[in-house]
Design a protein around this motif. Sequence first.
Motif, mmCIF file in Angstrom:
data_model
loop_
_atom_site.group_PDB
_atom_site.id
_atom_site.type_symbol
_atom_site.label_atom_id
_atom_site.label_comp_id
_atom_site.label_asym_id
_atom_site.label_seq_id
_atom_site.Cartn_x
_atom_site.Cartn_y
_atom_site.Cartn_z
ATOM 1 N N THR A 65 88.696 58.887 -77.649
ATOM 2 C CA THR A 65 87.311 58.593 -77.318
ATOM 3 C C THR A 65 86.527 58.202 -78.570
ATOM 4 O OG1 THR A 65 86.933 60.975 -77.390
ATOM 5 C CG2 THR A 65 87.258 60.006 -75.248
ATOM 6 N N SER A 103 79.292 62.011 -72.118
ATOM 7 C CA SER A 103 80.313 62.202 -73.133
ATOM 8 C C SER A 103 80.156 63.567 -73.799
ATOM 9 C CB SER A 103 80.216 61.081 -74.173
ATOM 10 O OG SER A 103 81.331 61.129 -75.026
ATOM 11 N N ASP A 107 92.598 59.391 -67.761
ATOM 12 C CA ASP A 107 91.879 58.697 -68.841
ATOM 13 C C ASP A 107 91.322 57.335 -68.447
ATOM 14 O OD1 ASP A 107 92.180 60.616 -70.874
ATOM 15 O OD2 ASP A 107 94.200 59.927 -71.316
ATOM 16 N N ILE A 121 78.628 56.698 -71.424
ATOM 17 C CA ILE A 121 78.803 57.434 -72.677
ATOM 18 C C ILE A 121 77.461 57.940 -73.215
ATOM 19 C CG2 ILE A 121 80.115 57.457 -74.853
ATOM 20 C CD1 ILE A 121 81.897 55.442 -73.759
#
Lengths: 328, 265
Positions: free
Chosen positions: A260, B185, B130, B149
């Motif tokens: 990430t 996130s 993922d 995010i």
Amino acid sequence: MSQTTVVVCSWGQKGEMLSDEVRESLTLARGLCESLGTSLRLLLLGGLETAAVEDAGAYGAANIDLIEDEKLEEFSPDIYLDALAQYFAARPPQLLLFPQTFEARSLVPCLAGRLGASIVMNTVALEACGDGFLATACGYGGDTRVVYECTAGAPYLFAINPNALDAQPAAQAHGVSVDTVAVDLSSSVERVRVLKRAEAAEGPRLEHAQTIVAGGRGLGVAANFRLVEELAEALGGMAGASRPIVDDGWATPAQQVGLTGKITKPALYVAAGISGASQHMVGCTAAKTLVAVNRDPDAAVFRYADFGIVGDCLELLPELTKAVAGQG
Amino acid sequence: MRIVVCAKEVLDPDAVNNYALEGRLVIGDDGKSLTQSTIPRLMNAYDEQSLECALRIRESGVDCSITVVSVGPGSPDMLKHCAGLGADEIVEIPVESEIDYHAVAAILAAYLRGGEVDLVLCGRQASDDDQGVVPALIAEALGMPLITIARKVEVEGNATIRVVRVTPDGDETVEVSGPAVVTISNELGEPRYPTMQAKMKARKRKPVVVSPAELSLDDSAIAAKVTMVKQFVPTVRGDCEFIEGTSPADKAQRLVTRLREENIL
Ligand SMILES: Cc1cc2nc3c(=O)[nH]c(=O)nc-3n(C[C@H](O)[C@H](O)[C@H](O)COP(=O)(O)OP(=O)(O)OC[C@H]3O[C@@H](n4cnc5c(N)ncnc54)[C@H](O)[C@@H]3O)c2cc1C
Ligand SMILES: Nc1ncnc2c1ncn2[C@@H]1O[C@H](COP(=O)(O)O)[C@@H](O)[C@H]1O
């Protein structure tokens, strides 16, 4: 299968050369085109430097479809989505491959939703299989690989993981014809208003760095991240970090390496006080040489490393800095 | 306003990682599922953070209800945990057969279409596949904008959603008129734990069960588009050359010498 159109799609190609990610996707797509007996197209949104046309040919593209519009000068999710949907309506390809950049991570799944397409992200390998395709993607942060069978019918979208493979120029460069594709974005509206842009840090980027020294929780306290930065500086490289120490504010998000964070491909990667969790390692295993410093001889990171030192990174980092500077 | 958090139960990624690193991660006879039955199932960490985000919005003074919805084989403990944390409503959409993420998104979109919703919060990705596609597929299906995010979400006047996103270049602040889908996130920060008292109370909470059949979805909407046919554990190199030495300085010097010999430095 009837004639399949394979398109690699990208944007923001402002240099004279295509980016590494685009070259990688072209390399992967070219292999697929060879097995399908079809030619490869590159779709670019925004603009294109003339020199990059040659580069596209070197990596096997026979055509470039170019979409230019003043609204495409900066990346804008809704506008880009509209442009891609219009392109798709005009000349629907069966297969669209995208280098998985930060922007692509959100845009490509949205496009899949808009087109009703099948989608696989994090793709590392792709092959034709009967009427469909087999896509191999990472699972569990890289602990596993998952093979997905995609047979629902076109369109198929695949986002290609950075560093999934090495970019290789084609044995024979192609002459490239450039087609301008017209889109009408006059009524396209961006719903997401940017109030404050991220300020891109000046200078080199971690994902392009040739040398990276990365630190993890083994550094103990925030102040010790300095030891990582000092070795990075002595090596002429950049400092990276594992996620926990970014979460704790010892390093910045831009320095995070991994699933990430940034996917890096340096010549040398030094991991200090990093355990070697798969989610971190996917961001650095493409390094040519990996050095690990960890006080636990059984740390997973050593399984990925070319060279390892078992020991305290707080002692070893300063010594390495000295040794590199030639005063060791 | 109504906030809906989409939550997935996954195998504990740290446990999977530990098995993998010990070389003990084994794929079963079907060629795709992990055989380790001792790996616990947990709420996807980013979804925990999505719920945390919803709770923070409520604490900032926004009058809102929070619903947590999960599609899957059944995850009563996870949903009770969410109730213990302060979710007003917990919803389970049970599916028997293995369905792909396109189908999950279609089901969630159909569920969301059936009620008022002002903000959908999802994790940036599920730690098992993922993929990070379900939120985008939901957003497109519902015609909502997507913001990915996020590290911070604020709501103004029940309709304006302001988000700080984590980008490779640093933080970006964006704003959108709701309803919208936002993915959260880890930069949001640690999710809280339920108090003992709330936990006890939540034990009695039962999720509302919505069957996919009630959502008037046609079969084509949930037909698999991508089917996992195989899963395997990639090999890790494991040929590290250990540098020995009498002291940290000696080890450092020897490593640098080796790297110079190999023309790496
Ligand atoms: C979906 C998901 C996404 C993730 N994405 C990322 C990502 O992008 N990047 C990332 O990094 N992580 C990511 N993670 C987290 C990842 O799983 C690990 O938790 C993390 O990488 C561990 O960081 P670490 O190695 O710094 O810390 P730890 O695992 O705590 O390891 C610290 C290491 O330092 C060693 N050590 C301690 N003291 C010393 C010392 N004095 N000298 C030398 N060694 C010492 C210890 O032996 C240990 O091996 C993700 C996790 C999930 C579930
Ligand atoms: N089965 C599910 N039930 C509820 N939410 C889900 C489910 N699968 C995915 N999601 C949501 O979508 C996000 C991204 O998942 P994915 O696209 O699978 O990586 C997750 O963090 C959840 O918020």
